[in-house]
Design a protein around this motif. Structure first.
Motif, PDB file in Angstrom:
ATOM      1  N   TRP A  14       1.298   5.533   7.861  1.00 24.97           N
ATOM      2  CA  TRP A  14       0.708   5.786   6.549  1.00 24.97           C
ATOM      3  C   TRP A  14      -0.772   5.392   6.594  1.00 24.97           C
ATOM      4  O   TRP A  14      -1.135   4.350   7.147  1.00 24.97           O
ATOM      5  CB  TRP A  14       1.450   4.980   5.492  1.00 24.97           C
ATOM      6  N   CYS A  15      -1.623   6.235   6.015  1.00 27.93           N
ATOM      7  CA  CYS A  15      -3.058   5.984   6.003  1.00 27.93           C
ATOM      8  C   CYS A  15      -3.494   5.540   4.606  1.00 27.93           C
ATOM      9  O   CYS A  15      -3.694   6.380   3.728  1.00 27.93           O
ATOM     10  CB  CYS A  15      -3.828   7.229   6.426  1.00 27.93           C
ATOM     11  N   PRO A  16      -3.675   4.238   4.379  1.00 28.98           N
ATOM     12  CA  PRO A  16      -4.095   3.771   3.057  1.00 28.98           C
ATOM     13  C   PRO A  16      -5.603   3.810   2.834  1.00 28.98           C
ATOM     14  O   PRO A  16      -6.059   3.988   1.708  1.00 28.98           O
ATOM     15  CB  PRO A  16      -3.578   2.337   3.010  1.00 28.98           C
ATOM     16  N   THR A  73       1.484  11.156  10.977  1.00 34.12           N
ATOM     17  CA  THR A  73       0.776  10.475   9.898  1.00 34.12           C
ATOM     18  C   THR A  73       1.115  11.109   8.558  1.00 34.12           C
ATOM     19  O   THR A  73       1.112  12.328   8.417  1.00 34.12           O
ATOM     20  CB  THR A  73      -0.743  10.543  10.132  1.00 34.12           C
ATOM     21  N   VAL A  74       1.390  10.258   7.580  1.00 33.74           N
ATOM     22  CA  VAL A  74       1.729  10.699   6.221  1.00 33.74           C
ATOM     23  C   VAL A  74       0.610  10.273   5.270  1.00 33.74           C
ATOM     24  O   VAL A  74       0.051   9.172   5.383  1.00 33.74           O
ATOM     25  CB  VAL A  74       3.079  10.102   5.787  1.00 33.74           C
ATOM     26  N   MET A  75       0.272  11.173   4.350  1.00 33.82           N
ATOM     27  CA  MET A  75      -0.792  10.920   3.386  1.00 33.82           C
ATOM     28  C   MET A  75      -0.314  11.283   1.975  1.00 33.82           C
ATOM     29  O   MET A  75       0.774  11.843   1.815  1.00 33.82           O
ATOM     30  CB  MET A  75      -2.046  11.749   3.710  1.00 33.82           C
ATOM     31  N   LEU A  76      -1.154  10.999   0.987  1.00 34.05           N
ATOM     32  CA  LEU A  76      -0.863  11.336  -0.404  1.00 34.05           C
ATOM     33  C   LEU A  76      -1.966  12.245  -0.931  1.00 34.05           C
ATOM     34  O   LEU A  76      -3.129  11.844  -1.011  1.00 34.05           O
ATOM     35  CB  LEU A  76      -0.786  10.068  -1.264  1.00 34.05           C
ATOM     36  N   ARG A  77      -1.609  13.484  -1.249  1.00 38.52           N
ATOM     37  CA  ARG A  77      -2.557  14.405  -1.902  1.00 38.52           C
ATOM     38  C   ARG A  77      -2.451  14.169  -3.418  1.00 38.52           C
ATOM     39  O   ARG A  77      -1.459  14.540  -4.037  1.00 38.52           O
ATOM     40  CB  ARG A  77      -2.247  15.862  -1.564  1.00 38.52           C
ATOM     41  N   TYR A  78      -3.465  13.541  -3.970  1.00 43.97           N
ATOM     42  CA  TYR A  78      -3.418  13.165  -5.390  1.00 43.97           C
ATOM     43  C   TYR A  78      -4.718  13.590  -6.062  1.00 43.97           C
ATOM     44  O   TYR A  78      -5.802  13.143  -5.679  1.00 43.97           O
ATOM     45  CB  TYR A  78      -3.234  11.656  -5.524  1.00 43.97           C
ATOM     46  N   PHE A  79      -4.602  14.474  -7.054  1.00 48.91           N
ATOM     47  CA  PHE A  79      -5.752  14.935  -7.814  1.00 48.91           C
ATOM     48  C   PHE A  79      -5.426  14.791  -9.297  1.00 48.91           C
ATOM     49  O   PHE A  79      -4.574  15.519  -9.826  1.00 48.91           O
ATOM     50  CB  PHE A  79      -6.077  16.391  -7.471  1.00 48.91           C
ATOM     51  N   LEU A 139      -3.991   2.719  10.037  1.00 46.86           N
ATOM     52  CA  LEU A 139      -2.671   3.323   9.927  1.00 46.86           C
ATOM     53  C   LEU A 139      -1.624   2.216   9.965  1.00 46.86           C
ATOM     54  O   LEU A 139      -1.725   1.278  10.778  1.00 46.86           O
ATOM     55  CB  LEU A 139      -2.418   4.301  11.083  1.00 46.86           C
ATOM     56  N   LEU A 140      -0.608   2.333   9.106  1.00 47.88           N
ATOM     57  CA  LEU A 140       0.449   1.330   9.002  1.00 47.88           C
ATOM     58  C   LEU A 140       1.805   1.961   9.295  1.00 47.88           C
ATOM     59  O   LEU A 140       2.085   3.075   8.859  1.00 47.88           O
ATOM     60  CB  LEU A 140       0.475   0.734   7.599  1.00 47.88           C
ATOM     61  N   ASP A 141       2.660   1.235   9.996  1.00 48.42           N
ATOM     62  CA  ASP A 141       4.019   1.717  10.236  1.00 48.42           C
ATOM     63  C   ASP A 141       4.785   1.813   8.922  1.00 48.42           C
ATOM     64  O   ASP A 141       4.664   0.936   8.053  1.00 48.42           O
ATOM     65  CB  ASP A 141       4.769   0.767  11.174  1.00 48.42           C
ATOM     66  N   THR A 163       0.810  -1.221   0.000  1.00 45.51           N
ATOM     67  CA  THR A 163       0.000   0.000   0.000  1.00 45.51           C
ATOM     68  C   THR A 163       0.841   1.268   0.000  1.00 45.51           C
ATOM     69  O   THR A 163       0.301   2.370  -0.194  1.00 45.51           O
ATOM     70  CB  THR A 163      -0.913   0.058   1.238  1.00 45.51           C
ATOM     71  N   LEU A 164       2.139   1.167   0.239  1.00 50.09           N
ATOM     72  CA  LEU A 164       2.975   2.352   0.438  1.00 50.09           C
ATOM     73  C   LEU A 164       3.220   3.092  -0.881  1.00 50.09           C
ATOM     74  O   LEU A 164       3.549   2.478  -1.894  1.00 50.09           O
ATOM     75  CB  LEU A 164       4.314   1.970   1.053  1.00 50.09           C
ATOM     76  N   PRO A 165       3.099   4.411  -0.873  1.00 47.68           N
ATOM     77  CA  PRO A 165       3.368   5.203  -2.075  1.00 47.68           C
ATOM     78  C   PRO A 165       4.863   5.458  -2.236  1.00 47.68           C
ATOM     79  O   PRO A 165       5.667   5.171  -1.327  1.00 47.68           O
ATOM     80  CB  PRO A 165       2.627   6.512  -1.779  1.00 47.68           C
ATOM     81  N   HIS A 166       5.221   6.050  -3.375  1.00 46.93           N
ATOM     82  CA  HIS A 166       6.611   6.434  -3.606  1.00 46.93           C
ATOM     83  C   HIS A 166       7.060   7.417  -2.523  1.00 46.93           C
ATOM     84  O   HIS A 166       6.359   8.369  -2.214  1.00 46.93           O
ATOM     85  CB  HIS A 166       6.752   7.081  -4.981  1.00 46.93           C
TER      86      HIS A 166
END
Length: 267
Positions: free
Chosen positions: A101-103, A183-189, A89-91, A44-47
């Motif tokens: 990380w919040c998938p 917590t880390v997230m991905l802002r993707y539009f 949430l995942l380590d 699930t982890l992003p780049h």
């Protein structure tokens, strides 16, 4: 000129789904700490993020009963500004720093959905419930005491996605220990125009900034969590292999800012 922090922009700005920050949150949490399949968690982890070699597969799922306000006493309009939420949430590791990380995350309120997308939380609509506690003692009051029991559930599109049960055993001396990693997230539009659909307008790895985080009445005990397979969802891939604990607490914090870790569009 049209006004509003977010769409819909309107003549007076009152139609916007989300008011301008700062945003303030208070709520109760029922959660389960567990270990998922490390390969499924890593997938699930992003780049920009990598598995934490010390705790790969470690996960927390939380169910929250929230009350929100901005600057105009929004908490006095509970029909619009109370909501419920569930997320996992995942380590992970970002450049040597332990993070979470919040998938996957679900809410039952459109304003919360809009605020979440603005922050980078990949929120979807769902139906979330948790056992509440009340000051008046009684058979249904669910007291926060040793042996106290709480349940929580998440459903979406008519399918059950998660069920949790916890039994409290003892207070937590430092409730903030439950939220020790940022917590880390991905802002993707994405873009919709032909020829640009693989070139997103926004692709940012970001870190949540929580101001004045307060955690009170934290308790820990045993936990159970069930993540059944459901069509159109992938939460079940993180089903627990081992359960660490269950917990309950109340928390409050404010949001006024966001930290951009990596901008993959404007490198």
């Amino acid at each position: 000129m049209l006004k509003g922090f977010i769409v819909p922009k309107s003549p007076f700005g009152q139609a916007a789904l989300a008011a301008s920050p700062p945003w303030h949150y208070s709520g109760d949490v029922v959660g389960v700490e567990f270990w998922a399949d490390p390969a499924a968690a890593a997938a699930t982890l992003p780049h920009g993020l990598s598995p934490d070699p010390k705790s790969n597969g470690h996960a927390v799922m939380m169910f929250l009963d929230w009350q929100f306000t901005a600057q105009d006493d929004e908490f006095l309009d509970p029909a619009r500004y109370q909501y419920r939420e569930a997320f996992v949430l995942l380590d992970a590791i970002y450049r040597g720093q332990p993070v979470m990380w919040c998938p996957y995350i679900y809410v039952d309120n459109d304003a919360a959905l809009a605020r979440g997308w603005t922050q980078g939380f990949p929120k979807k609509m769902g139906s979330i419930f948790q056992t509440r506690t009340f000051a008046a003692a009684g058979a249904a009051a669910a007291p926060v005491v040793p042996g106290g029991r709480f349940g929580a559930s998440l459903s979406a599109h008519g399918e059950r996605l998660a069920e949790a049960r916890i039994t409290l055993r003892k207070p937590i001396e430092n409730g903030l220990s439950l939220f020790s990693r940022p917590t880390v997230m991905l802002r993707y539009f994405p873009r919709l125009a032909t020829g640009f659909q693989d070139k997103p307008a926004v692709d940012e790895l970001v870190m949540s900034i929580t101001d004045s985080l307060t955690v009170v009445n934290g308790w820990v005990g045993e936990g159970e969590i069930y993540l059944p397979e459901a069509k159109g969802e992938e939460l079940h891939a993180l089903a627990p292999r081992r359960i660490e604990s269950g917990f309950r607490c109340s928390l409050a914090y404010s949001v006024t800012d966001l930290k951009i870790l990596e901008d993959h569009v404007h490198k």
